[in-house]
Motif scaffolding. Structure first.
Motif, PDB file in Angstrom:
ATOM      1  N   ARG A  17       0.858  -1.189   0.000  1.00  0.00           N
ATOM      2  CA  ARG A  17       0.000   0.000   0.000  1.00  0.00           C
ATOM      3  C   ARG A  17       0.892   1.237   0.000  1.00  0.00           C
ATOM      4  NH1 ARG A  17      -2.465  -1.073   4.241  1.00  0.00           N
ATOM      5  NH2 ARG A  17      -4.372  -2.011   3.382  1.00  0.00           N
ATOM      6  N   THR A  18       0.562   2.217  -0.836  1.00  0.00           N
ATOM      7  CA  THR A  18       1.358   3.433  -0.939  1.00  0.00           C
ATOM      8  C   THR A  18       0.455   4.661  -0.964  1.00  0.00           C
ATOM      9  OG1 THR A  18       2.910   4.669  -2.347  1.00  0.00           O
ATOM     10  CG2 THR A  18       1.407   3.156  -3.463  1.00  0.00           C
ATOM     11  N   ALA A  19       0.924   5.733  -0.396  1.00  0.00           N
ATOM     12  CA  ALA A  19       0.184   6.996  -0.448  1.00  0.00           C
ATOM     13  C   ALA A  19       0.537   7.789  -1.701  1.00  0.00           C
ATOM     14  CB  ALA A  19       0.473   7.837   0.801  1.00  0.00           C
ATOM     15  N   ARG A  20       1.564   7.347  -2.423  1.00  0.00           N
ATOM     16  CA  ARG A  20       2.022   8.074  -3.625  1.00  0.00           C
ATOM     17  C   ARG A  20       2.331   7.070  -4.723  1.00  0.00           C
ATOM     18  NH1 ARG A  20       7.121  10.409  -2.277  1.00  0.00           N
ATOM     19  NH2 ARG A  20       7.317   8.689  -0.805  1.00  0.00           N
ATOM     20  N   LEU A  21       1.298   6.655  -5.436  1.00  0.00           N
ATOM     21  CA  LEU A  21       1.477   5.617  -6.446  1.00  0.00           C
ATOM     22  C   LEU A  21       2.436   6.070  -7.545  1.00  0.00           C
ATOM     23  CD1 LEU A  21       0.734   2.838  -7.502  1.00  0.00           C
ATOM     24  CD2 LEU A  21      -1.268   3.858  -8.613  1.00  0.00           C
ATOM     25  N   GLY A  22       2.367   7.340  -7.936  1.00  0.00           N
ATOM     26  CA  GLY A  22       3.250   7.829  -9.001  1.00  0.00           C
ATOM     27  C   GLY A  22       4.716   7.668  -8.651  1.00  0.00           C
ATOM     28  N   GLY A  23       5.086   8.027  -7.430  1.00  0.00           N
ATOM     29  CA  GLY A  23       6.475   7.892  -7.011  1.00  0.00           C
ATOM     30  C   GLY A  23       6.919   6.452  -6.927  1.00  0.00           C
ATOM     31  N   GLY A  52       1.554 -11.957 -17.867  1.00  0.00           N
ATOM     32  CA  GLY A  52       1.437 -13.039 -16.910  1.00  0.00           C
ATOM     33  C   GLY A  52       1.127 -12.545 -15.517  1.00  0.00           C
ATOM     34  N   PRO A  53       1.176 -13.421 -14.517  1.00  0.00           N
ATOM     35  CA  PRO A  53       0.892 -13.021 -13.133  1.00  0.00           C
ATOM     36  C   PRO A  53       1.850 -11.940 -12.657  1.00  0.00           C
ATOM     37  CG  PRO A  53       0.967 -15.414 -13.357  1.00  0.00           C
ATOM     38  CD  PRO A  53       1.490 -14.845 -14.634  1.00  0.00           C
ATOM     39  N   GLY A  54       1.350 -10.999 -11.894  1.00  0.00           N
ATOM     40  CA  GLY A  54       2.182  -9.916 -11.398  1.00  0.00           C
ATOM     41  C   GLY A  54       3.039 -10.333 -10.212  1.00  0.00           C
ATOM     42  N   LEU A  55       4.273  -9.829 -10.183  1.00  0.00           N
ATOM     43  CA  LEU A  55       5.145 -10.044  -9.040  1.00  0.00           C
ATOM     44  C   LEU A  55       4.840  -9.065  -7.922  1.00  0.00           C
ATOM     45  CD1 LEU A  55       8.632 -10.370 -10.787  1.00  0.00           C
ATOM     46  CD2 LEU A  55       7.028 -12.199 -10.211  1.00  0.00           C
ATOM     47  N   LEU A  56       4.441  -7.861  -8.308  1.00  0.00           N
ATOM     48  CA  LEU A  56       4.251  -6.786  -7.346  1.00  0.00           C
ATOM     49  C   LEU A  56       2.945  -6.071  -7.632  1.00  0.00           C
ATOM     50  CD1 LEU A  56       5.488  -5.058  -5.034  1.00  0.00           C
ATOM     51  CD2 LEU A  56       6.538  -3.633  -6.816  1.00  0.00           C
ATOM     52  N   VAL A  57       2.137  -5.887  -6.582  1.00  0.00           N
ATOM     53  CA  VAL A  57       0.896  -5.122  -6.671  1.00  0.00           C
ATOM     54  C   VAL A  57       1.058  -3.889  -5.803  1.00  0.00           C
ATOM     55  CG1 VAL A  57      -1.594  -5.121  -6.283  1.00  0.00           C
ATOM     56  CG2 VAL A  57      -0.447  -7.224  -7.028  1.00  0.00           C
ATOM     57  N   LEU A  58       0.737  -2.718  -6.355  1.00  0.00           N
ATOM     58  CA  LEU A  58       0.792  -1.453  -5.626  1.00  0.00           C
ATOM     59  C   LEU A  58      -0.602  -0.857  -5.582  1.00  0.00           C
ATOM     60  CD1 LEU A  58       3.949   0.061  -7.370  1.00  0.00           C
ATOM     61  CD2 LEU A  58       3.883  -0.993  -5.108  1.00  0.00           C
ATOM     62  N   THR A  59      -1.120  -0.607  -4.390  1.00  0.00           N
ATOM     63  CA  THR A  59      -2.433  -0.009  -4.231  1.00  0.00           C
ATOM     64  C   THR A  59      -2.272   1.356  -3.572  1.00  0.00           C
ATOM     65  OG1 THR A  59      -3.574  -2.135  -4.045  1.00  0.00           O
ATOM     66  CG2 THR A  59      -4.700  -0.219  -3.140  1.00  0.00           C
ATOM     67  N   GLU A  60      -2.871   2.372  -4.177  1.00  0.00           N
ATOM     68  CA  GLU A  60      -2.762   3.730  -3.643  1.00  0.00           C
ATOM     69  C   GLU A  60      -3.879   4.010  -2.647  1.00  0.00           C
ATOM     70  OE1 GLU A  60      -1.509   7.866  -5.578  1.00  0.00           O
ATOM     71  OE2 GLU A  60      -3.546   7.266  -6.176  1.00  0.00           O
TER      72      GLU A  60
END
Length: 314
Positions: A17-23, A52-60
């Motif tokens: 989880r990130t507060a700054r997805l762009g960065g 294919g399947p993702g290695l990393l998921v980022l949620t803002e």
């Protein structure tokens, strides 16, 4: 209970989880070279090959509080390259973008670089040495921590004209967590989940793995036992892929004996997923591989019942 997870078991995904997805995206795509599968929106999924399947998921989450430095949660997750030359190319990218490297170690079984992403999450970049060279003593992998020769690593990048992009075989090799209690962690990852303890000589840490790997999951108590705020930045979940579909059934039916919370989630890539709350409140996702076979659950009910009784008396 003895370890039973098969050799093909692996860490397949990490969700942050990130507060700054762009960065965060700029770091993982431009600096590390991962490719966007889906996004940006409020969630992005990345892989080495761009498919294919993702290695990393980022949620803002713009309101996500910062996770305190001294609290349970993610210590680092590790991106593993197929060859030393691929790690050398990754280091070349870091140097070219003037991105700071916090540490560089030769662990005997692997060579590793350590850095932090823009949100302060620990990221390890590493490449294994051939398994035949790994030293084992009395069932424990004899890892070391020595300084890595960065000049030699950079020279390795110059010996090839290969592209600096991560190759398709790049994956998540392991995850390392801050936990509140080592004994509680060992009960969860070894007695319940079925990973072997492969290293217990590091002060305040334990390493767990399947199939004779050095470690798929490691834990330490170096950050204390404070719990981070709900929905704070950092780790949301981490995923363990298993080659036998019935393992999910086994874990789901054994979890209540030890008071572990489970819940099913929608299938991905046609494969079922079971979420299990780990002792520090993070979701461990166990997913059957697309090629998963059928097999019977390990005969462990008696051991589970004894462990459950012991657990409830503490």
């Amino acid at each position: 209970m003895r370890a039973f997870l098969p050799e093909q078991t692996r860490i397949s995904q990490v969700h942050l989880r990130t507060a700054r997805l762009g960065g965060a995206l700029a770091f993982y795509t431009d600096v590390l070279g991962l490719k966007l599968i889906r996004g940006p929106g409020s969630q992005a999924i990345l892989s080495a090959a761009g498919a294919g399947p993702g290695l990393l998921v980022l949620t803002e989450d713009l309101n996500a509080p910062v996770s305190p430095h001294r609290s349970t949660g993610l210590y680092h997750f590790a991106i593993r390259y197929p060859r030393r030359q691929d790690l050398a190319h990754a280091y070349h990218r870091l140097v070219g973008r003037d991105y700071p490297v916090a540490g560089a170690s030769d662990h005997g079984v692997s060579e590793a670089l350590y850095l932090s992403d823009p949100d302060g999450n620990g990221v390890e970049l590493y490449a294994d040495r051939p398994r035949a060279q790994w030293p084992w003593r009395k069932g424990q992998v004899a890892m070391v921590t020595k300084a890595l020769d960065l000049d030699d690593l950079l020279a390795d990048a110059a010996r090839e004209s290969a592209a600096m992009e991560p190759p398709a075989g790049t994956d998540i090799g392991h995850i390392h967590l801050h936990v509140a209690d080592l004994a509680v962690a060992e009960r969860f990852y070894s007695e319940f989940l079925g990973l072997a303890v492969t290293q217990r000589s590091y002060s305040g840490a334990l390493f767990f793995a399947a199939g004779g790997y050095d470690h798929h999951i490691s834990v330490n108590v170096w950050a204390g036992n404070a719990t981070p705020p709900a929905k704070s930045g950092g780790l949301v979940s981490y995923r363990l892929e298993v080659p036998i579909a019935e393992i999910l059934y086994c874990l789901d039916h054994r979890a209540p004996l030890l008071d572990y919370e489970t819940r099913p989630v929608p299938r991905e890539e046609g494969s079922p997923i079971l979420q299990i709350r780990d002792p520090n409140g993070n979701w461990l996702e166990v997913q059957a591989a697309p090629t998963a076979t059928a097999a019977l659950c390990p005969a462990s009910s008696a051991a589970d019942k004894n462990s459950a009784l012991l657990h409830k008396t503490k």
